[in-house]
Scaffold this motif. Sequence first.
Motif, PDB file in Angstrom:
ATOM      1  N   SER A  81     -76.792   3.242  88.045  1.00 36.32           N
ATOM      2  CA  SER A  81     -75.564   3.985  88.506  1.00 36.32           C
ATOM      3  C   SER A  81     -75.548   4.497  87.618  1.00 36.32           C
ATOM      4  O   SER A  81     -74.455   5.630  86.606  1.00 36.32           O
ATOM      5  CB  SER A  81     -74.650   2.770  88.459  1.00 36.32           C
ATOM      6  OG  SER A  81     -74.244   1.990  87.300  1.00 36.32           O
ATOM      7  N   SER A  82     -76.334   4.335  86.004  1.00 38.03           N
ATOM      8  CA  SER A  82     -76.660   5.530  84.910  1.00 38.03           C
ATOM      9  C   SER A  82     -77.649   6.099  84.693  1.00 38.03           C
ATOM     10  O   SER A  82     -78.785   5.352  84.415  1.00 38.03           O
ATOM     11  CB  SER A  82     -76.027   4.257  84.215  1.00 38.03           C
ATOM     12  OG  SER A  82     -74.765   3.593  83.894  1.00 38.03           O
ATOM     13  N   VAL A 102     -75.135   7.315  80.443  1.00 38.94           N
ATOM     14  CA  VAL A 102     -74.135   8.217  80.886  1.00 38.94           C
ATOM     15  C   VAL A 102     -74.055   8.175  82.121  1.00 38.94           C
ATOM     16  O   VAL A 102     -74.826   7.676  82.805  1.00 38.94           O
ATOM     17  CB  VAL A 102     -74.375  10.164  80.968  1.00 38.94           C
ATOM     18  CG1 VAL A 102     -73.626  10.838  81.524  1.00 38.94           C
ATOM     19  CG2 VAL A 102     -75.046  10.117  79.901  1.00 38.94           C
ATOM     20  N   ALA A 103     -72.810   7.771  83.205  1.00 40.79           N
ATOM     21  CA  ALA A 103     -72.325   6.621  83.935  1.00 40.79           C
ATOM     22  C   ALA A 103     -72.436   7.549  85.059  1.00 40.79           C
ATOM     23  O   ALA A 103     -71.978   8.595  85.195  1.00 40.79           O
ATOM     24  CB  ALA A 103     -70.478   6.061  84.100  1.00 40.79           C
ATOM     25  N   ARG A 104     -72.980   7.642  86.287  1.00 39.56           N
ATOM     26  CA  ARG A 104     -72.681   8.711  86.912  1.00 39.56           C
ATOM     27  C   ARG A 104     -71.841   8.823  87.618  1.00 39.56           C
ATOM     28  O   ARG A 104     -72.336   8.987  89.103  1.00 39.56           O
ATOM     29  CB  ARG A 104     -74.237   8.592  87.885  1.00 39.56           C
ATOM     30  CG  ARG A 104     -75.471   8.211  87.035  1.00 39.56           C
ATOM     31  CD  ARG A 104     -76.949   8.155  87.787  1.00 39.56           C
ATOM     32  NE  ARG A 104     -76.536   9.148  88.866  1.00 39.56           N
ATOM     33  CZ  ARG A 104     -78.106   9.063  90.400  1.00 39.56           C
ATOM     34  NH1 ARG A 104     -78.550   7.483  90.226  1.00 39.56           N
ATOM     35  NH2 ARG A 104     -78.155   9.530  91.055  1.00 39.56           N
ATOM     36  N   ASN A 105     -70.620   8.482  87.407  1.00 41.77           N
ATOM     37  CA  ASN A 105     -69.237   8.396  88.082  1.00 41.77           C
ATOM     38  C   ASN A 105     -68.676  10.205  87.917  1.00 41.77           C
ATOM     39  O   ASN A 105     -68.162  10.600  86.750  1.00 41.77           O
ATOM     40  CB  ASN A 105     -68.242   7.491  87.703  1.00 41.77           C
ATOM     41  CG  ASN A 105     -67.355   7.656  88.555  1.00 41.77           C
ATOM     42  OD1 ASN A 105     -66.802   8.535  89.380  1.00 41.77           O
ATOM     43  ND2 ASN A 105     -66.340   6.963  88.739  1.00 41.77           N
ATOM     44  N   PRO A 106     -69.503  11.159  89.474  1.00 44.07           N
ATOM     45  CA  PRO A 106     -68.635  12.726  89.192  1.00 44.07           C
ATOM     46  C   PRO A 106     -66.950  12.509  88.073  1.00 44.07           C
ATOM     47  O   PRO A 106     -67.090  13.644  88.043  1.00 44.07           O
ATOM     48  CB  PRO A 106     -68.829  13.087  89.814  1.00 44.07           C
ATOM     49  CG  PRO A 106     -68.715  12.335  91.109  1.00 44.07           C
ATOM     50  CD  PRO A 106     -69.388  10.361  90.904  1.00 44.07           C
ATOM     51  N   ALA A 108     -65.832  10.700  86.750  1.00 44.07           N
ATOM     52  CA  ALA A 108     -65.275   9.625  85.071  1.00 44.07           C
ATOM     53  C   ALA A 108     -66.633   9.305  84.491  1.00 44.07           C
ATOM     54  O   ALA A 108     -67.365   8.179  84.125  1.00 44.07           O
ATOM     55  CB  ALA A 108     -64.473   8.237  85.214  1.00 44.07           C
ATOM     56  N   PRO A 109     -67.042  10.549  84.554  1.00 43.78           N
ATOM     57  CA  PRO A 109     -69.406  10.479  83.068  1.00 43.78           C
ATOM     58  C   PRO A 109     -68.934   9.690  82.102  1.00 43.78           C
ATOM     59  O   PRO A 109     -68.610  10.080  80.996  1.00 43.78           O
ATOM     60  CB  PRO A 109     -69.575  11.720  83.399  1.00 43.78           C
ATOM     61  CG  PRO A 109     -68.509  12.614  83.668  1.00 43.78           C
ATOM     62  CD  PRO A 109     -67.373  12.002  84.386  1.00 43.78           C
ATOM     63  N   ALA A 110     -69.092   8.682  82.292  1.00 42.50           N
ATOM     64  CA  ALA A 110     -68.552   7.577  80.486  1.00 42.50           C
ATOM     65  C   ALA A 110     -69.780   7.669  79.959  1.00 42.50           C
ATOM     66  O   ALA A 110     -71.070   7.864  79.836  1.00 42.50           O
ATOM     67  CB  ALA A 110     -67.861   5.877  80.872  1.00 42.50           C
ATOM     68  N   ILE A 111     -69.922   8.185  78.466  1.00 42.52           N
ATOM     69  CA  ILE A 111     -70.721   7.935  78.190  1.00 42.52           C
ATOM     70  C   ILE A 111     -71.011   7.080  76.727  1.00 42.52           C
ATOM     71  O   ILE A 111     -69.798   7.018  75.912  1.00 42.52           O
ATOM     72  CB  ILE A 111     -71.407   9.283  76.938  1.00 42.52           C
ATOM     73  CG1 ILE A 111     -70.715  10.251  77.966  1.00 42.52           C
ATOM     74  CG2 ILE A 111     -72.444   9.563  76.772  1.00 42.52           C
ATOM     75  CD1 ILE A 111     -71.428  12.183  77.190  1.00 42.52           C
ATOM     76  N   SER A 112     -72.063   6.032  76.762  1.00 45.57           N
ATOM     77  CA  SER A 112     -71.995   5.263  76.159  1.00 45.57           C
ATOM     78  C   SER A 112     -73.416   5.176  75.165  1.00 45.57           C
ATOM     79  O   SER A 112     -74.362   6.178  75.415  1.00 45.57           O
ATOM     80  CB  SER A 112     -71.770   3.661  76.210  1.00 45.57           C
ATOM     81  OG  SER A 112     -73.209   3.912  77.945  1.00 45.57           O
ATOM     82  N   GLY A 113     -73.363   4.724  74.508  1.00 43.15           N
ATOM     83  CA  GLY A 113     -74.199   4.085  72.888  1.00 43.15           C
ATOM     84  C   GLY A 113     -74.881   3.862  72.288  1.00 43.15           C
ATOM     85  O   GLY A 113     -73.750   2.373  72.861  1.00 43.15           O
TER      86      GLY A 113
END
Length: 163
Positions: A81-82, A102-106, A108-113
């Motif tokens: 899913s990411s 990067v979350a694959r939610n069009p 709300a594409p949340a970016i984390s690291g």
Amino acid sequence: MRVQLFFAALCIFPATAFAGCASNMTTLVSCTAGNGDKALDVCSDGTHVLYRFGTSGQTPNLELIRSILDVDVTPWSGVGSSIWESVTLHNGAFSYEAFSSVARNPEAPAISGGVDVFEDGSPVASVQCDAGSVQTNIDALFEMREAAGLCYDHSTFAWGACK
């Protein structure tokens, strides 16, 4: 010869206070952590990867420079899913795996690291980036390594010389 290469690398990547990646470099992962108290920068000029971590606005506590041929790059497998990728730099018994996702939610594409630290393969620390602070482009390193003569085999999940 080795001293000359080291000196050349220091000229390319001067030790300065954190200010993100230099304009002649590609940002692979950059963020703050600990409510802005810490900073992580992983950058590349196409031949080297620079890793810096430490207190924001100060000289990094740790700075590593490695050839793009001497880092481990794990590209996204195409599943999940990411969209996630990582780059690992080694320093003796320690390994520093910087990653982004990067979350694959069009909607709300949340970016984390962040960065995970290992000693002899065992986890010893994990730092998550502050929400909203992540800049990422690790996939650019994939293309840089291919330009340097390495190819990624998606069936074995391993890098090797291009045929």
